[in-house]
Scaffold this motif. Structure first.
Motif, PDB file in Angstrom:
ATOM      1  N   THR A 119      36.935  54.260  39.676  1.00 55.63           N
ATOM      2  CA  THR A 119      36.576  53.361  38.573  1.00 55.63           C
ATOM      3  C   THR A 119      37.671  53.214  37.522  1.00 55.63           C
ATOM      4  OG1 THR A 119      35.557  55.143  37.286  1.00 55.63           O
ATOM      5  CG2 THR A 119      34.126  53.910  38.807  1.00 55.63           C
ATOM      6  N   GLY A 120      38.516  54.233  37.387  1.00 59.15           N
ATOM      7  CA  GLY A 120      39.558  54.188  36.364  1.00 59.15           C
ATOM      8  C   GLY A 120      39.089  54.678  35.006  1.00 59.15           C
ATOM      9  N   TYR A 123      27.104  48.769  35.020  1.00 61.42           N
ATOM     10  CA  TYR A 123      28.537  48.897  35.295  1.00 61.42           C
ATOM     11  C   TYR A 123      29.244  47.551  35.153  1.00 61.42           C
ATOM     12  CZ  TYR A 123      32.918  50.132  37.580  1.00 61.42           C
ATOM     13  OH  TYR A 123      34.246  50.346  37.842  1.00 61.42           O
ATOM     14  N   LEU A 124      28.607  46.502  35.639  1.00 62.11           N
ATOM     15  CA  LEU A 124      29.216  45.172  35.562  1.00 62.11           C
ATOM     16  C   LEU A 124      29.353  44.710  34.113  1.00 62.11           C
ATOM     17  CD1 LEU A 124      27.247  43.467  38.468  1.00 62.11           C
ATOM     18  CD2 LEU A 124      29.550  44.402  38.545  1.00 62.11           C
ATOM     19  N   GLY A 125      28.457  45.185  33.239  1.00 63.29           N
ATOM     20  CA  GLY A 125      28.454  44.732  31.864  1.00 63.29           C
ATOM     21  C   GLY A 125      29.196  45.621  30.884  1.00 63.29           C
ATOM     22  N   ILE A 126      29.926  46.616  31.366  1.00 66.15           N
ATOM     23  CA  ILE A 126      30.689  47.470  30.461  1.00 66.15           C
ATOM     24  C   ILE A 126      31.672  46.593  29.686  1.00 66.15           C
ATOM     25  CG2 ILE A 126      32.435  49.302  30.336  1.00 66.15           C
ATOM     26  CD1 ILE A 126      31.014  50.652  32.683  1.00 66.15           C
ATOM     27  N   HIS A 146      38.906  48.752  36.749  1.00 66.95           N
ATOM     28  CA  HIS A 146      37.726  47.889  36.763  1.00 66.95           C
ATOM     29  C   HIS A 146      38.155  46.419  36.679  1.00 66.95           C
ATOM     30  CE1 HIS A 146      33.299  47.619  35.158  1.00 66.95           C
ATOM     31  NE2 HIS A 146      33.554  46.668  36.012  1.00 66.95           N
ATOM     32  N   ILE A 147      39.042  46.112  35.759  1.00 67.48           N
ATOM     33  CA  ILE A 147      39.544  44.744  35.608  1.00 67.48           C
ATOM     34  C   ILE A 147      40.280  44.310  36.863  1.00 67.48           C
ATOM     35  CG2 ILE A 147      41.183  43.295  34.336  1.00 67.48           C
ATOM     36  CD1 ILE A 147      40.406  44.943  31.824  1.00 67.48           C
ATOM     37  N   ASP A 205      39.777  36.268  35.529  1.00 73.36           N
ATOM     38  CA  ASP A 205      41.123  35.748  35.717  1.00 73.36           C
ATOM     39  C   ASP A 205      42.140  36.800  35.242  1.00 73.36           C
ATOM     40  OD1 ASP A 205      41.179  35.632  32.939  1.00 73.36           O
ATOM     41  OD2 ASP A 205      41.143  33.457  32.834  1.00 73.36           O
ATOM     42  N   GLU A 206      43.413  36.482  35.310  1.00 69.97           N
ATOM     43  CA  GLU A 206      44.471  37.434  34.942  1.00 69.97           C
ATOM     44  C   GLU A 206      44.373  37.864  33.482  1.00 69.97           C
ATOM     45  OE1 GLU A 206      46.677  38.986  36.916  1.00 69.97           O
ATOM     46  OE2 GLU A 206      45.831  37.968  38.657  1.00 69.97           O
ATOM     47  N   GLY A 207      43.795  37.037  32.637  1.00 70.15           N
ATOM     48  CA  GLY A 207      43.638  37.365  31.223  1.00 70.15           C
ATOM     49  C   GLY A 207      42.400  38.200  30.945  1.00 70.15           C
ATOM     50  N   GLY A 208      41.636  38.520  31.989  1.00 66.12           N
ATOM     51  CA  GLY A 208      40.428  39.326  31.811  1.00 66.12           C
ATOM     52  C   GLY A 208      39.208  38.512  31.403  1.00 66.12           C
TER      53      GLY A 208
END
Length: 151
Positions: free
Chosen positions: A83-84, A124-127, A134-135, A145-148
């Motif tokens: 998970t990191g 977990y998806l809503g952290i 995770h990103i 996207d690349e910007g999160g």
């Protein structure tokens, strides 16, 4: 109203994600944000990490592949690697019963199936503050996207 700071509101205005008009009242400078923009922002923020069944299936398949090399029982160190997130986060997830796990010989033990259920859970998806891992996983899945930001 949106539970965001002035700094965050300013960033949202400057990035063009919400529309506002700049106002002057003598020495006072401020932005006027229409109620429609506030309700749109709340709707976006509320649904940003709610995935439909197809997307959840995609996430489950991705994490199933990622967990293939691990045994049926994993330790907190493995969860950290997958998970990191830090050891303290994993401990809190178990303590708050978000992730099912037990303590054995001063180590947290988690069943791989329970970890997979956790990785596809709405929690977990809503952290909000996601780890780099995770990103990265969500970018590979095409959810961010690349910007999160949500695609």
């Amino acid at each position: 109203m949106c539970h965001i700071s002035k700094k965050t509101a300013y960033k949202l205005i400057k990035s063009g994600r919400i529309k506002a008009t700049k106002k002057n009242c003598g020495l006072l400078h401020y932005y006027k944000i229409p109620i429609s923009e506030i309700s749109r922002l709340q709707k976006i923020r509320g649904n940003i990490y709610k995935l439909d069944k197809e997307e959840i299936g995609k996430v489950r398949k991705y994490y199933s592949e990622k967990l293939k090399k691990y045994p049926d029982i994993v330790f907190s160190e493995d969860v950290q690697r997958i998970t990191g997130y830090a050891k303290e986060s994993v401990r809190k997830w178990i303590k708050n019963e978000k992730l099912l796990g037990i303590v054995s010989k001063r180590k947290f033990i988690i069943a791989k199936d329970d970890l997979l259920d956790f990785l596809t859970s709405q929690y977990y998806l809503g952290i909000t503050r996601k780890s780099d891992e995770h990103i990265s996983d969500f970018i590979k899945l095409g959810i961010l996207d690349e910007g999160g930001r949500r695609i």
